[in-house]
Design a protein around this motif. Structure first.
Motif, PDB file in Angstrom:
ATOM      1  N   ALA A  46       1.066  -1.011  -0.120  1.00 34.96           N
ATOM      2  CA  ALA A  46       0.168   0.325  -0.113  1.00 34.96           C
ATOM      3  C   ALA A  46       0.415   0.994   0.203  1.00 34.96           C
ATOM      4  CB  ALA A  46      -0.995  -0.233   1.187  1.00 34.96           C
ATOM      5  N   ILE A  47       1.743   1.090   0.563  1.00 42.86           N
ATOM      6  CA  ILE A  47       2.623   2.713   0.794  1.00 42.86           C
ATOM      7  C   ILE A  47       3.330   2.481  -0.683  1.00 42.86           C
ATOM      8  CG2 ILE A  47       5.007   3.226   2.172  1.00 42.86           C
ATOM      9  CD1 ILE A  47       2.867   3.624   3.556  1.00 42.86           C
ATOM     10  N   GLU A  48       4.093   1.364  -1.339  1.00 41.50           N
ATOM     11  CA  GLU A  48       4.506   1.419  -2.429  1.00 41.50           C
ATOM     12  C   GLU A  48       3.457   2.322  -3.276  1.00 41.50           C
ATOM     13  OE1 GLU A  48       6.393  -1.001  -6.133  1.00 41.50           O
ATOM     14  OE2 GLU A  48       5.903  -2.088  -4.503  1.00 41.50           O
ATOM     15  N   ASN A  49       2.353   1.355  -3.628  1.00 40.74           N
ATOM     16  CA  ASN A  49       1.362   2.725  -4.501  1.00 40.74           C
ATOM     17  C   ASN A  49       1.011   3.365  -4.414  1.00 40.74           C
ATOM     18  OD1 ASN A  49       0.953  -0.459  -5.291  1.00 40.74           O
ATOM     19  ND2 ASN A  49      -0.387  -0.846  -4.527  1.00 40.74           N
ATOM     20  N   PHE A  50       0.797   4.287  -3.155  1.00 37.31           N
ATOM     21  CA  PHE A  50       0.816   5.441  -2.623  1.00 37.31           C
ATOM     22  C   PHE A  50       1.530   6.607  -3.386  1.00 37.31           C
ATOM     23  CE2 PHE A  50       0.895   9.096   0.684  1.00 37.31           C
ATOM     24  CZ  PHE A  50      -0.800   9.698   0.389  1.00 37.31           C
TER      25      PHE A  50
END
Length: 129
Positions: free
Chosen positions: A14-18
């Motif tokens: 989720a951090i990478e996508n954001f």
């Protein structure tokens, strides 16, 4: 001097996508199972700083308060507007900052871990030369 801001998370994907898909940073590298840690380096090529996000079996404690803020200054007004439009496209809501300066001079959002980020046009120029 180089700067790395390292932070542990419970949801590396989720951090990478954001940070990559929404905020427009690049994945500069990463690692898997390094002493039981997986990690990502996220930033912009050629700069002297980047974020490192790690995940392990140990749960992140995410200790921060409402005054802990990352401030991003897009280079141009066009970049600022594009980023705000991406937030709208991804249904990312703005929140009210405790410090009124940021409400007057930017838009505050939360990353997937709940950390506050301000997108501010204060240093943006009308167009790149």
């Amino acid at each position: 001097m180089f700067l790395r801001v390292a932070r542990h998370t419970n949801n590396l994907e989720a951090i990478e996508n954001f940070y990559v898909d929404v905020l427009g940073f690049e994945q500069l590298g990463g690692f898997q199972n390094h002493n039981n840690y997986d990690g990502l380096f996220i930033g912009k090529s050629g700069l002297d700083w980047h974020f490192e996000f790690t995940q392990s079996d140990s749960k992140a404690k995410l200790n921060f308060d409402e005054e802990d803020v990352i401030v991003l200054y897009p280079k141009t007004i066009s970049d600022y507007n594009d980023l705000i439009n991406k937030l709208i496209h991804h249904n990312i809501s703005t929140i009210t900052a405790i410090n009124p300066f940021w409400n007057e001079n930017g838009k505050m959002i939360l990353d997937p871990d709940g950390y506050r980020i301000v997108i501010s046009p204060l240093k943006a120029v009308i167009s790149e030369i």
